[in-house]
Design a protein around this motif. Structure first.
Motif, PDB file in Angstrom:
ATOM      1  N   UNK A 215      20.521 -25.968 -22.462  1.00 20.52           N
ATOM      2  CA  UNK A 215      19.612 -26.556 -21.051  1.00 20.52           C
ATOM      3  C   UNK A 215      19.061 -25.440 -20.433  1.00 20.52           C
ATOM      4  N   UNK A 216      17.869 -25.500 -20.036  1.00 13.53           N
ATOM      5  CA  UNK A 216      16.930 -24.727 -19.333  1.00 13.53           C
ATOM      6  C   UNK A 216      16.600 -25.571 -17.919  1.00 13.53           C
ATOM      7  N   UNK A 217      17.216 -25.212 -17.042  1.00 17.01           N
ATOM      8  CA  UNK A 217      16.826 -26.180 -15.928  1.00 17.01           C
ATOM      9  C   UNK A 217      16.981 -25.346 -14.356  1.00 17.01           C
ATOM     10  N   UNK A 218      16.268 -25.715 -13.473  1.00 24.59           N
ATOM     11  CA  UNK A 218      16.157 -25.145 -12.148  1.00 24.59           C
ATOM     12  C   UNK A 218      15.992 -23.590 -12.267  1.00 24.59           C
ATOM     13  N   UNK A 219      14.987 -22.906 -12.859  1.00 19.45           N
ATOM     14  CA  UNK A 219      14.698 -21.901 -12.971  1.00 19.45           C
ATOM     15  C   UNK A 219      12.996 -21.525 -12.449  1.00 19.45           C
ATOM     16  N   UNK A 220      12.906 -20.321 -11.935  1.00 19.39           N
ATOM     17  CA  UNK A 220      11.727 -19.936 -11.620  1.00 19.39           C
ATOM     18  C   UNK A 220      11.112 -18.831 -12.650  1.00 19.39           C
ATOM     19  N   UNK A 221      10.051 -19.125 -13.653  1.00 19.51           N
ATOM     20  CA  UNK A 221       9.742 -18.280 -14.651  1.00 19.51           C
ATOM     21  C   UNK A 221       8.372 -17.757 -14.274  1.00 19.51           C
ATOM     22  N   UNK A 222       8.231 -16.309 -14.227  1.00 14.19           N
ATOM     23  CA  UNK A 222       6.933 -15.770 -13.954  1.00 14.19           C
ATOM     24  C   UNK A 222       6.770 -14.695 -15.062  1.00 14.19           C
ATOM     25  N   UNK A 223       5.548 -14.602 -15.780  1.00 13.70           N
ATOM     26  CA  UNK A 223       5.119 -13.636 -16.689  1.00 13.70           C
ATOM     27  C   UNK A 223       3.989 -13.316 -16.168  1.00 13.70           C
ATOM     28  N   UNK A 224       3.799 -11.942 -16.393  1.00 13.06           N
ATOM     29  CA  UNK A 224       2.343 -11.495 -16.097  1.00 13.06           C
ATOM     30  C   UNK A 224       2.242 -10.194 -16.901  1.00 13.06           C
ATOM     31  N   UNK A 225       1.229 -10.404 -18.070  1.00 15.24           N
ATOM     32  CA  UNK A 225       1.182  -9.478 -19.183  1.00 15.24           C
ATOM     33  C   UNK A 225      -0.366  -9.232 -19.403  1.00 15.24           C
ATOM     34  N   UNK A 226      -0.379  -8.498 -20.519  1.00 12.13           N
ATOM     35  CA  UNK A 226      -2.103  -8.120 -20.799  1.00 12.13           C
ATOM     36  C   UNK A 226      -2.423  -8.755 -22.332  1.00 12.13           C
ATOM     37  N   UNK A 227      -1.351  -9.464 -23.068  1.00 13.95           N
ATOM     38  CA  UNK A 227      -1.470  -9.834 -24.290  1.00 13.95           C
ATOM     39  C   UNK A 227      -1.292 -11.273 -24.623  1.00 13.95           C
ATOM     40  N   UNK A 228      -0.075 -11.555 -25.009  1.00 12.78           N
ATOM     41  CA  UNK A 228       0.638 -12.699 -25.311  1.00 12.78           C
ATOM     42  C   UNK A 228       1.710 -12.973 -24.492  1.00 12.78           C
ATOM     43  N   UNK A 229       1.823 -14.301 -23.826  1.00 16.08           N
ATOM     44  CA  UNK A 229       2.823 -14.363 -22.788  1.00 16.08           C
ATOM     45  C   UNK A 229       3.492 -15.729 -22.884  1.00 16.08           C
ATOM     46  N   UNK A 230       4.671 -15.960 -23.137  1.00 17.04           N
ATOM     47  CA  UNK A 230       5.182 -17.326 -23.103  1.00 17.04           C
ATOM     48  C   UNK A 230       6.228 -17.182 -21.809  1.00 17.04           C
ATOM     49  N   UNK A 231       6.126 -18.792 -21.156  1.00 19.86           N
ATOM     50  CA  UNK A 231       7.052 -18.725 -20.108  1.00 19.86           C
ATOM     51  C   UNK A 231       8.579 -19.415 -20.751  1.00 19.86           C
ATOM     52  N   UNK A 232       8.500 -20.315 -21.803  1.00 21.47           N
ATOM     53  CA  UNK A 232       9.550 -20.699 -22.437  1.00 21.47           C
ATOM     54  C   UNK A 232       9.024 -20.885 -24.107  1.00 21.47           C
ATOM     55  N   UNK A 233       9.826 -20.167 -25.030  1.00 23.20           N
ATOM     56  CA  UNK A 233       9.444 -20.289 -26.249  1.00 23.20           C
ATOM     57  C   UNK A 233      10.570 -20.705 -27.096  1.00 23.20           C
ATOM     58  N   UNK A 234      10.701 -21.990 -27.560  1.00 25.13           N
ATOM     59  CA  UNK A 234      11.680 -22.625 -28.324  1.00 25.13           C
ATOM     60  C   UNK A 234      11.158 -22.566 -29.836  1.00 25.13           C
ATOM     61  N   UNK A 235      12.011 -21.998 -30.878  1.00 27.24           N
ATOM     62  CA  UNK A 235      11.987 -22.071 -32.207  1.00 27.24           C
ATOM     63  C   UNK A 235      12.915 -22.475 -32.911  1.00 27.24           C
ATOM     64  N   UNK A 236      12.790 -23.468 -33.683  1.00 27.46           N
ATOM     65  CA  UNK A 236      13.803 -24.268 -34.730  1.00 27.46           C
ATOM     66  C   UNK A 236      14.896 -24.607 -33.705  1.00 27.46           C
ATOM     67  N   UNK A 237      14.487 -25.428 -32.865  1.00 24.83           N
ATOM     68  CA  UNK A 237      15.495 -25.936 -31.768  1.00 24.83           C
ATOM     69  C   UNK A 237      15.632 -27.566 -32.055  1.00 24.83           C
ATOM     70  N   UNK A 238      16.959 -28.071 -31.534  1.00 26.35           N
ATOM     71  CA  UNK A 238      17.113 -29.442 -31.727  1.00 26.35           C
ATOM     72  C   UNK A 238      17.892 -29.990 -30.448  1.00 26.35           C
ATOM     73  N   UNK A 239      17.440 -30.822 -29.746  1.00 23.70           N
ATOM     74  CA  UNK A 239      18.151 -31.659 -28.701  1.00 23.70           C
ATOM     75  C   UNK A 239      18.212 -30.946 -27.373  1.00 23.70           C
TER      76      UNK A 239
END
Length: 168
Positions: A1-25
């Motif tokens: 679970x990812x819940x009730x979070x504040x996620x801030x990214x500030x970059x110059x190239x490639x940014x992901x707030x949340x990145x899920x790879x090979x995930x289930x449920x």
């Protein structure tokens, strides 16, 4: 679970707030996500199935290619009651699905601003159900509320689409 979070990214190239790879449920619930970069993704799902994304506030901002939610090679996912705002100079997308099947998108508000804006883009997808959602695209040119490419068996019901184009 990812819940009730504040996620801030500030970059110059490639940014992901949340990145899920090979995930289930997993569940992504009630998060505030702000990404700023040249290429920016609020939530990125790759080979993910059975995911439930709900009640999230997602804002992406960048110079090119900003994506609120990007789904690749995934199936059986649900997106409910999310606020997605994709802004940037060029090619901004609220929701993108590539090679994805059986996705339910219900009661979402998607706003896209600037050149080349696309609210919902389905590419090589099937069996998407989009219900009770709002798509607003504010662009100076080349804007699409919904863009379908090699897509089949998708259902859009009670979707309000508004595109605003200014040539200033």
């Amino acid at each position: 679970y990812i819940r009730h979070n504040h996620i801030i990214t500030n970059g110059s190239g490639l940014d992901y707030g949340i990145n899920y790879v090979n995930s289930v449920g997993d569940v992504i619930y009630n998060n505030t996500i702000n990404t700023t970069s040249s290429v920016s993704y609020g939530i990125y799902l790759d080979n993910a199935s059975g995911m439930n994304l709900s009640s999230n506030s997602i804002m992406t901002n960048g110079s090119i290619y900003t994506h609120g939610v990007y789904v690749y090679d995934s199936e059986n996912n649900s997106f409910t009651n999310n606020q997605i705002d994709a802004r940037g100079s060029f090619y901004n997308h609220g929701y993108v699905a590539i090679n994805a099947t059986r996705v339910n998108i219900t009661s979402n508000r998607i706003t896209v601003t600037n050149l080349g804006g696309v609210g919902i883009s389905l590419n090589t997808t099937s069996y998407h159900t989009i219900l009770n959602s709002s798509v607003i695209v504010n662009s100076s040119a080349q804007n699409y509320g919904i863009l379908l490419t090699n897509a089949s068996h998708n259902n859009f019901t009670r979707v309000d689409i508004k595109t605003n184009q200014s040539n200033s």
